[in-house]
Design an enzyme around this catalytic site. Structure first.
Site, PDB file in Angstrom:
ATOM      1  N   LYS A 116      45.602   9.356  39.972  1.00  0.00           N
ATOM      2  CA  LYS A 116      44.311  10.032  40.059  1.00  0.00           C
ATOM      3  C   LYS A 116      44.376  11.492  39.622  1.00  0.00           C
ATOM      4  O   LYS A 116      43.427  12.025  39.041  1.00  0.00           O
ATOM      5  CB  LYS A 116      43.769   9.926  41.482  1.00  0.00           C
ATOM      6  CG  LYS A 116      43.256   8.534  41.839  1.00  0.00           C
ATOM      7  CD  LYS A 116      42.644   8.523  43.227  1.00  0.00           C
ATOM      8  CE  LYS A 116      41.910   7.215  43.496  1.00  0.00           C
ATOM      9  NZ  LYS A 116      42.750   6.038  43.387  1.00  0.00           N
ATOM     10  N   GLU A 200      40.337  16.875  47.245  1.00  0.00           N
ATOM     11  CA  GLU A 200      39.116  17.060  46.466  1.00  0.00           C
ATOM     12  C   GLU A 200      37.986  17.490  47.384  1.00  0.00           C
ATOM     13  O   GLU A 200      37.983  17.181  48.579  1.00  0.00           O
ATOM     14  CB  GLU A 200      38.692  15.731  45.800  1.00  0.00           C
ATOM     15  CG  GLU A 200      39.187  15.513  44.414  1.00  0.00           C
ATOM     16  CD  GLU A 200      38.586  14.239  43.817  1.00  0.00           C
ATOM     17  OE1 GLU A 200      38.877  13.992  42.643  1.00  0.00           O
ATOM     18  OE2 GLU A 200      37.859  13.512  44.500  1.00  0.00           O
ATOM     19  N   ARG A 303      40.352  -2.403  33.883  1.00  0.00           N
ATOM     20  CA  ARG A 303      40.295  -3.854  34.019  1.00  0.00           C
ATOM     21  C   ARG A 303      38.836  -4.286  34.046  1.00  0.00           C
ATOM     22  O   ARG A 303      37.922  -3.456  34.028  1.00  0.00           O
ATOM     23  CB  ARG A 303      40.964  -4.280  35.323  1.00  0.00           C
ATOM     24  CG  ARG A 303      40.393  -3.560  36.544  1.00  0.00           C
ATOM     25  CD  ARG A 303      40.894  -4.104  37.847  1.00  0.00           C
ATOM     26  NE  ARG A 303      40.598  -3.245  38.990  1.00  0.00           N
ATOM     27  CZ  ARG A 303      39.427  -3.168  39.608  1.00  0.00           C
ATOM     28  NH1 ARG A 303      38.408  -3.896  39.176  1.00  0.00           N
ATOM     29  NH2 ARG A 303      39.262  -2.372  40.646  1.00  0.00           N
TER      30      ARG A 303
END
Length: 455
Positions: A116, A200, A303
């Site tokens: 991430k 974050e 995906r």
């Protein structure tokens, strides 16, 4: 076009991929665990191979067993579905190293977006909006505390290698951060083998909106609209719809352009999803200045997504077929310069879980009666007589409702939920009956806290 395809997955997504393979004249091979031998996807494939015991590590994540199955059946390609090995870059490289076609994005793209922190930094460099946060892992608790002080509370504490809504915690102050940091780090090490933690900004009221992208065989990346995914429990989706009732034409244009930039930044091929947080216009929680963007990059799923059917309806494409065409080096079935959405679609995830606390409730299915009719599609993994075991995800089926308008899709959803009869395992259908009468949901003006407010 690929002539033979091994599906390295189970349940509804394996059945879904097999269905398109059959339509295209592709020989399909299912792999299954000992626990799944009686499920429909096994009998619907042209061939089936048992790859191990119920434990996913010994079956659906058993790389050697899956490759042995591909060799023994003469499979030309492998489709990983979602979950299990679908976002495992090493598996993708191993498949291609074995001379097989990998139906998915390249291993380098999977690696780039799997972390991430790395993904955030790549997106920021590509001009994709990212939320205030760390640009490298918070190496210890002191680093996390310093980062949170710079970013401003509340903060989200996230496993850098996590996904699927797992490995997250919210801290409203330093005391909470000290607790959440240790919890998330321990969870990340246990689940992902990587204890790296990202800090974050946390936005108390947000919407979760994602964009479907497709990297074409000729190198172009196109966006096929957005999906609203804000009905969630424990950061995991229950309902998705397209288009999002919160996205204006102007915002949609910026959303889609950012998603295309994200794909181009990693030379993306095949199907993927760029997930974002949509934040209502407000003042910065730290210094009072206006936020410069209404949406922020969250992560990229490299995906096919569980919720891909709503995009299929709105854009009139079969995304599994498009995946197979890209992997075969073929042009898409649609004109990339003339993508036009139509109507509205809603997907409900029918899980074997109680409708109040959403705790898993596996069991033998004694009755399974699916709804049918105009605007109703059911992608199911089970039939009566099967057993939902505790070894895998609780998803039993996806109920997809479509209409010319959102209101029509909701009306069909109400009727379909009332018609769907599942007896045996616990089931969350009563929750959807409640949601479809909820004024907040019906207005379209809801956020990721809607389920918490209902419960």
């Amino acid at each position: 076009m690929i002539e033979s395809l091994l599906v390295a997955n189970r349940g509804e997504i394996a059945r879904r991929i097999i269905r398109t393979g059959r339509r295209l004249g592709i020989r399909t091979i299912a792999v299954h665990s000992e626990a799944d031998g009686a499920l429909p996807f096994v009998t619907e494939a042209d061939e089936a191979v048992c790859v191990g015991p119920a434990n996913p590590a010994q079956s659906y994540r058993n790389v050697e067993a899956i490759l042995d199955a591909a060799r023994s059946t003469g499979a030309e390609a492998i489709h990983p579905g979602y979950g299990f090995l679908s976002e495992n870059a090493d598996f993708a490289r191993t498949v291609e190293g074995a001379g097989l076609v990998w139906v998915g994005p390249g291993a380098d793209a999977i690696s780039a977006m799997g972390d991430k922190i790395n993904a955030r930094n790549l997106m920021a460099a590509a001009g994709v909006p990212v939320a205030p946060g760390t640009t490298e892992p918070a190496s210890d608790l002191d680093a996390a505390v310093a980062a949170a002080a710079e970013i401003g509370y509340p903060v989200m504490v996230k496993a850098a290698a996590g996904g699927g809504g797992m490995g997250m915690g919210v801290a409203a102050d330093e005391a909470a951060l000290r607790t959440e940091y240790d919890k998330v780090r321990a969870f990340a090490e246990r689940m992902f083998g990587d204890g790296s933690v990202l800090i974050e900004r946390y936005f108390p009221r947000v919407r979760h909106v994602e964009v479907q992208i497709l990297g074409l065989a000729d190198g172009r990346v196109v966006a096929l609209g957005e999906r609203e995914c804000s009905v969630q429990r424990r950061n995991q989706k229950l309902v998705e719809e397209s288009p999002s009732p919160a996205v204006s034409p102007e915002l949609r244009e910026r959303f889609l352009a950012a998603a295309v930039r994200a794909g181009e930044a990693v030379n993306y091929r095949n199907a993927g999803t760029v997930e974002c947080l949509l934040v209502p216009r407000q003042r910065d929680l730290k210094d009072g200045s206006p936020l410069s963007e209404e949406f922020f990059f969250l992560e990229m799923n490299t995906r096919l997504q569980v919720e891909h059917p709503v995009t299929e309806y709105v854009y009139g494409v079969d995304l599994v077929e498009e995946q197979l065409r890209v992997a075969s080096g073929l042009a898409p079935t649609f004109d990339p310069d003339a993508l036009t959405p139509r109507g509205h679609a809603i997907e409900l995830r029918i899980n074997a879980e109680d409708p109040k606390r959403f705790m898993p409730g596996p069991g033998a299915i004694t009755t399974w009666n699916e709804p049918s009719g105009t605007g109703i599609r059911v992608d199911s993994g089970y039939v009566a007589g099967n057993t939902v075991t505790p070894f895998y995800d609780s998803l039993m089926a996806k109920l997809i409702l479509t209409g010319a308008t959102r209101e029509e899709a909701v009306e069909r959803a109400r009727a379909a939920v009332a018609q769907f009869e599942i007896v045996g395992p616990k089931c969350n259908l009563p929750f959807f009956a409640e949601l479809l009468e909820n004024p907040e949901f019906l207005s379209g003006d809801y956020d990721t806290g809607i389920v918490s407010r209902m419960r």
